[in-house]
Design an enzyme around this catalytic site. Structure first.
Site, PDB file in Angstrom:
ATOM      1  N   CYS A  96      38.008  44.861  43.896  1.00 62.54           N
ATOM      2  CA  CYS A  96      38.411  44.063  42.729  1.00 62.54           C
ATOM      3  C   CYS A  96      37.362  44.139  41.610  1.00 62.54           C
ATOM      4  O   CYS A  96      37.194  45.180  41.004  1.00 62.54           O
ATOM      5  CB  CYS A  96      38.689  42.625  43.158  1.00 62.54           C
ATOM      6  SG  CYS A  96      39.749  41.717  41.993  1.00 62.54           S
ATOM      7  N   HIS A 197      42.160  41.874  48.422  1.00 67.43           N
ATOM      8  CA  HIS A 197      41.302  41.037  49.260  1.00 67.43           C
ATOM      9  C   HIS A 197      42.013  40.858  50.595  1.00 67.43           C
ATOM     10  O   HIS A 197      43.035  41.463  50.851  1.00 67.43           O
ATOM     11  CB  HIS A 197      41.074  39.684  48.588  1.00 67.43           C
ATOM     12  CG  HIS A 197      40.522  39.798  47.203  1.00 67.43           C
ATOM     13  ND1 HIS A 197      39.205  40.124  46.945  1.00 67.43           N
ATOM     14  CD2 HIS A 197      41.108  39.632  45.989  1.00 67.43           C
ATOM     15  CE1 HIS A 197      39.005  40.151  45.630  1.00 67.43           C
ATOM     16  NE2 HIS A 197      40.137  39.869  45.027  1.00 67.43           N
TER      17      HIS A 197
END
Length: 245
Positions: A96, A197
């Protein structure tokens, strides 16, 4: 399998800056999968102000906010050890915000200020037309040509476009990925970036083993963990059943 000299060092980079989404779990997964195989491993956690070791086998960057991204880039450039480690054959897995800062540029804030990244991936990130939030399912083609489904939870406002020197990590079946263009993540040499995630490697053990094999430059013996395989199957089924419309 060839023996590795000394413990395999997993380096978790700047948790106080890039560790707000549980991405520390990626380090735990790598350690456990090494230990299950009887391979000695150690975890080194580096915080801002600490010198980054150049001796690591795998370096991990996680998710964070705008200010944290800027600080992390400045610190990593000043330290320089991450670049030296990669030159020596280490592997970097960035998730990310960590993925975004590995690119050439990314933007922050309401004014979309352009920030120079680490330049480890030929990608650029800009604010997207919508925030990508939800489960994502993608197809990753392994080096041997077989395919594995990757699952995770994406939550990012930046959309990432790949330049010619970077290849997509996977193709998206469900979700947004890089820029709603059918791709997810990027690979360039031994640097791999990805949005999900979960933690990512807990949900995708095949990808975890791929990172370890890259770092050790050897084929690892398969692990017989049927409970992990079943959990992965259930996650894939869940994402498909509850796909965003």
């Amino acid at each position: 399998m060839t023996a590795h000299k000394g413990p395999v060092e997993i380096v978790l980079v700047y948790q106080s800056l890039l560790g707000i989404y549980g991405d520390r779990g990626n380090a735990m997964v790598l350690l456990k999968r090494l230990q299950w195989r009887g391979i000695e491993a150690k975890l080194t956690i580096v915080e801002p102000g600490d010198p980054l070791p150049a001796s690591g086998s795998v370096y991990l960057l996680g998710g964070g906010e705008d200010a944290a991204q800027v600080s992390a880039v400045r610190l990593l450039k000043t330290d320089g050890s991450l670049f030296r480690a990669l030159d020596a054959g280490a592997v970097l897995f960035a998730v990310c915000a960590g993925y975004q800062i590995c690119g050439t540029t990314f933007t922050i804030g309401e004014r979309d200020e352009v920030i120079e990244g680490l330049g480890l991936l030929d990608v650029e990130t800009r604010r997207g037309p919508e925030r990508a939030v939800g489960e994502i399912l993608s197809r990753w083609r392994r080096p041997d040509g077989t395919e594995t489904l990757l699952t995770g939870f994406e939550n990012h406002g930046g959309f990432t476009t790949l330049g010619p020197d970077a290849a997509p990590l996977a193709t998206v079946e469900i979700g947004v990925g890089n820029a709603n263009d059918g791709t997810e993540g990027a690979v360039q040499g031994r640097v791999i970036g990805s949005y999900p995630h979960g933690p990512n490697l807990a949900r995708n053990p095949d990808l975890a083993d791929h990172l370890l094999q890259l770092a050790l430059d050897t084929e690892l013996e398969p692990l017989e963990r049927p409970e992990i395989d079943e959990l992965h199957r259930q996650r894939v089924e869940f994402v498909r059943r509850n796909a965003r419309r």
